[in-house]
Design a protein around this motif. Structure first.
Motif, mmCIF file in Angstrom:
data_model
loop_
_atom_site.group_PDB
_atom_site.id
_atom_site.type_symbol
_atom_site.label_atom_id
_atom_site.label_comp_id
_atom_site.label_asym_id
_atom_site.label_seq_id
_atom_site.Cartn_x
_atom_site.Cartn_y
_atom_site.Cartn_z
ATOM 1 N N ALA A 1 -8.666 -3.770 4.605
ATOM 2 C CA ALA A 1 -8.692 -3.948 6.063
ATOM 3 C C ALA A 1 -8.551 -5.412 6.451
ATOM 4 O O ALA A 1 -7.923 -5.744 7.468
ATOM 5 N N ALA A 2 -9.120 -6.310 5.667
ATOM 6 C CA ALA A 2 -9.083 -7.735 5.987
ATOM 7 C C ALA A 2 -7.727 -8.364 5.703
ATOM 8 O O ALA A 2 -7.311 -9.311 6.384
ATOM 9 N N ALA A 3 -7.001 -7.825 4.736
ATOM 10 C CA ALA A 3 -5.787 -8.477 4.239
ATOM 11 C C ALA A 3 -4.612 -8.379 5.203
ATOM 12 O O ALA A 3 -4.411 -7.357 5.869
ATOM 13 N N ASP A 4 -3.822 -9.459 5.245
ATOM 14 C CA ASP A 4 -2.546 -9.444 5.966
ATOM 15 C C ASP A 4 -1.425 -9.006 5.037
ATOM 16 O O ASP A 4 -0.501 -8.313 5.467
ATOM 17 N N ILE A 5 -1.493 -9.418 3.780
ATOM 18 C CA ILE A 5 -0.570 -8.919 2.761
ATOM 19 C C ILE A 5 -1.330 -8.712 1.462
ATOM 20 O O ILE A 5 -2.376 -9.315 1.238
ATOM 21 N N ILE A 6 -0.767 -7.843 0.614
ATOM 22 C CA ILE A 6 -1.402 -7.504 -0.653
ATOM 23 C C ILE A 6 -0.461 -7.863 -1.803
ATOM 24 O O ILE A 6 0.728 -7.526 -1.772
ATOM 25 N N VAL A 7 -0.999 -8.568 -2.779
ATOM 26 C CA VAL A 7 -0.278 -8.878 -4.012
ATOM 27 C C VAL A 7 -0.960 -8.099 -5.124
ATOM 28 O O VAL A 7 -2.172 -8.225 -5.316
ATOM 29 N N SER A 8 -0.198 -7.274 -5.858
ATOM 30 C CA SER A 8 -0.861 -6.359 -6.782
ATOM 31 C C SER A 8 0.031 -5.983 -7.954
ATOM 32 O O SER A 8 1.262 -6.031 -7.872
ATOM 33 N N ARG A 9 -0.600 -5.608 -9.053
ATOM 34 C CA ARG A 9 0.095 -4.883 -10.102
ATOM 35 C C ARG A 9 0.613 -3.570 -9.505
ATOM 36 O O ARG A 9 0.174 -3.151 -8.425
ATOM 37 N N ALA A 10 1.519 -2.901 -10.222
ATOM 38 C CA ALA A 10 2.203 -1.732 -9.659
ATOM 39 C C ALA A 10 1.659 -0.414 -10.190
ATOM 40 O O ALA A 10 2.423 0.514 -10.468
ATOM 41 N N GLY A 11 0.331 -0.325 -10.314
ATOM 42 C CA GLY A 11 -0.289 0.939 -10.685
ATOM 43 C C GLY A 11 -0.057 1.984 -9.604
ATOM 44 O O GLY A 11 -0.051 1.680 -8.411
ATOM 45 N N ALA A 12 0.133 3.225 -10.026
ATOM 46 C CA ALA A 12 0.507 4.284 -9.084
ATOM 47 C C ALA A 12 -0.542 4.509 -7.994
ATOM 48 O O ALA A 12 -0.199 4.703 -6.830
ATOM 49 N N LEU A 13 -1.810 4.487 -8.365
ATOM 50 C CA LEU A 13 -2.854 4.753 -7.382
ATOM 51 C C LEU A 13 -2.935 3.639 -6.342
ATOM 52 O O LEU A 13 -3.082 3.907 -5.142
ATOM 53 N N THR A 14 -2.826 2.392 -6.778
ATOM 54 C CA THR A 14 -2.851 1.273 -5.839
ATOM 55 C C THR A 14 -1.674 1.356 -4.876
ATOM 56 O O THR A 14 -1.817 1.126 -3.671
ATOM 57 N N ILE A 15 -0.501 1.691 -5.391
ATOM 58 C CA ILE A 15 0.672 1.853 -4.529
ATOM 59 C C ILE A 15 0.421 2.950 -3.490
ATOM 60 O O ILE A 15 0.740 2.794 -2.301
ATOM 61 N N SER A 16 -0.165 4.055 -3.915
ATOM 62 C CA SER A 16 -0.463 5.153 -2.978
ATOM 63 C C SER A 16 -1.421 4.707 -1.884
ATOM 64 O O SER A 16 -1.267 5.075 -0.722
ATOM 65 N N GLU A 17 -2.414 3.908 -2.265
ATOM 66 C CA GLU A 17 -3.374 3.402 -1.279
ATOM 67 C C GLU A 17 -2.698 2.449 -0.291
ATOM 68 O O GLU A 17 -2.938 2.518 0.922
ATOM 69 N N CYS B 1 0.407 2.420 0.587
ATOM 70 C CA CYS B 1 1.284 3.205 1.472
ATOM 71 C C CYS B 1 0.501 3.927 2.560
ATOM 72 O O CYS B 1 1.008 4.143 3.659
ATOM 73 N N LEU B 2 -0.729 4.300 2.273
ATOM 74 C CA LEU B 2 -1.545 4.973 3.288
ATOM 75 C C LEU B 2 -2.006 4.010 4.381
ATOM 76 O O LEU B 2 -2.104 4.386 5.549
ATOM 77 N N ILE B 3 -2.290 2.764 4.005
ATOM 78 C CA ILE B 3 -2.790 1.811 4.989
ATOM 79 C C ILE B 3 -1.669 0.991 5.617
ATOM 80 O O ILE B 3 -1.865 0.331 6.636
ATOM 81 N N GLY B 4 -0.468 1.039 5.022
ATOM 82 C CA GLY B 4 0.691 0.401 5.625
ATOM 83 C C GLY B 4 0.623 -1.111 5.678
ATOM 84 O O GLY B 4 0.882 -1.710 6.726
ATOM 85 N N LYS B 5 0.320 -1.742 4.551
ATOM 86 C CA LYS B 5 0.250 -3.204 4.511
ATOM 87 C C LYS B 5 1.466 -3.767 3.767
ATOM 88 O O LYS B 5 1.904 -3.194 2.764
ATOM 89 N N PRO B 6 1.995 -4.906 4.215
ATOM 90 C CA PRO B 6 3.073 -5.560 3.456
ATOM 91 C C PRO B 6 2.572 -5.904 2.053
ATOM 92 O O PRO B 6 1.417 -6.315 1.907
ATOM 93 N N CYS B 7 3.425 -5.729 1.058
ATOM 94 C CA CYS B 7 2.944 -5.948 -0.312
ATOM 95 C C CYS B 7 3.994 -6.573 -1.208
ATOM 96 O O CYS B 7 5.200 -6.417 -0.990
ATOM 97 N N ILE B 8 3.481 -7.272 -2.203
ATOM 98 C CA ILE B 8 4.287 -7.813 -3.294
ATOM 99 C C ILE B 8 3.746 -7.189 -4.569
ATOM 100 O O ILE B 8 2.559 -7.293 -4.863
ATOM 101 N N LEU B 9 4.620 -6.517 -5.317
ATOM 102 C CA LEU B 9 4.199 -5.847 -6.541
ATOM 103 C C LEU B 9 4.650 -6.647 -7.761
ATOM 104 O O LEU B 9 5.784 -7.137 -7.811
#
Length: 367
Positions: A264-280, A282-290
């Motif tokens: 909720a606090a983040a403006d963008i998310i930088v993350s490994r590309a684990g399937a569950l994290t990607i699903s999360e 996509c549900l919250i709709g945050k810009p991301c770098i994988l």
């Protein structure tokens, strides 16, 4: 079988993705069938032995460490011995618990459990998180009553007549009572008026990502950018010794318990590309770098990330590009409102908010 209080085993462990998938299914099962009796089977000395009991579920341990193993190597020999020993442990557990259904969430930890269940003709449901299915789920798909997949691309690897696209089950805490950005920032001690990056290095953390952020902290301070930084158990003590990491703009965590607050606090998310994290995401709709982990089993993180890139739902940085690209690419995306909006819109379209309920419906049809 007692339909009021069915007995269900979930083989789940090894990584956070497998564990939290199993927990999301268990939580929803408890809502649908309050008297359901759920038992997890995980691997001793892995994170599931701590995380699952925290949420009130019973877990039995087997001994299996997994990993990539070359034939005729010592590691392969050890794995073979672990599988044989785990087979006898699982037999004892199933004799005692007598399950009506066994659920496998993928990964090597669920292999012995699914093997024993298949031999005993106990109904099996598989949940596959990745676009390219793991070896365990591919092997046991022939014995499964139902296979719930997250990506359409995984369809071709399983029997069509028992495969259904549900999406990945996501922890209810992410969907229910999701905090406002203001409340999340207050909770974390961050300034809502300054940009915020959330960096996720996977359940174990990433030394390469950590070291690159460490080198870029002065630049972040100069630009007044805040960082919620999940560093992992291995690096947390070393990074806390460095005074620059104690700046008010940075929140360091070994492991994130309150993930919805950080999302909720983040403006963008930088993350490994684990399937569950990607699903999360996509549900919250945050810009991301994988940043796909290149040594993931069956290279599934690269394949997950490729799909997100093709759908323009994420930016991708390769593992060998981290040092040169991570900090500057993240800052550029923070300052690019148009691109952030495009990525957010596209990953929201990929979200499947009813995934857990759809999986539970398949379970109910079996039992």
């Amino acid at each position: 079988m007692n339909k009021i209080s069915p007995r269900i085993i979930i083989g789940s462990g090894g990584t956070g993705g497998h564990i939290y998938t199993g927990l999301a299914i268990a939580d929803e099962l408890k809502k649908k069938i309050p008297k359901v009796n759920i038992l997890f089977i995980g691997s001793k000395n892995h994170m599931e032995m701590q995380e699952i009991p925290k949420l009130g579920y019973k877990i039995e341990s087997i001994y299996i460490s997994g990993g990539k193993n070359k034939f005729f190597s010592m590691r392969f020999f050890i794995l073979t011995m672990e599988l044989i020993y785990s087979y006898f442990l699982v037999k004892k557990i199933l004799d005692k618990f007598s399950p009506d259904l066994v659920i496998g969430t993928g990964g090597y930890v669920s292999f012995p459990t699914l093997y024993v269940a298949g031999r005993r003709k106990i109904p099996i449901l598989l949940q596959e998180q990745n676009s390219f299915p793991g070896c365990t789920n591919r092997i046991f798909s022939r014995y499964a009553k139902k296979i719930c997949i997250s990506y359409e691309e995984a369809n071709k690897y399983f029997p069509k007549e028992k495969t259904v696209i549900t999406g990945n089950p996501v922890r209810s805490v992410i969907l229910e009572n999701f905090p406002s950005k203001d409340k999340a920032c207050n909770h974390l001690g961050l300034n809502i008026h300054k940009p915020i990056i959330l960096s996720l290095g996977g359940s174990q953390g990433s030394n390469k990502i950590n070291q690159t952020w460490m080198k870029g902290l002065k630049k972040l301070i100069h630009l007044d950018i805040q960082l919620i930084w999940q560093v992992g158990k291995k690096d947390i003590h070393e990074l806390r010794k460095n005074m620059i990491s104690h700046h008010k703009n940075f929140v360091l965590m070994n492991y994130i318990e309150n993930i919805s607050v950080c999302y909720a606090a983040a403006d963008i998310i930088v993350s490994r590309a684990g399937a569950l994290t990607i699903s999360e995401i996509c549900l919250i709709g945050k810009p991301c770098i994988l940043i796909p982990y290149p040594w993931s089993s069956d290279d599934h993180q690269n394949k997950n990330a490729k799909i997100m890139k093709e759908k323009k739902a994420a930016l991708i940085i390769k593992n060998d590009e981290i040092e040169n690209k991570l900090v500057d690419t993240t800052i550029q995306l923070l300052n690019d409102s148009k691109r952030k909006k495009i990525i957010s819109t596209n990953n929201l379209r990929l979200g499947k908010p009813n995934a857990t309920k759809d999986i539970i419906n398949e379970i109910l049809q079996i039992i």
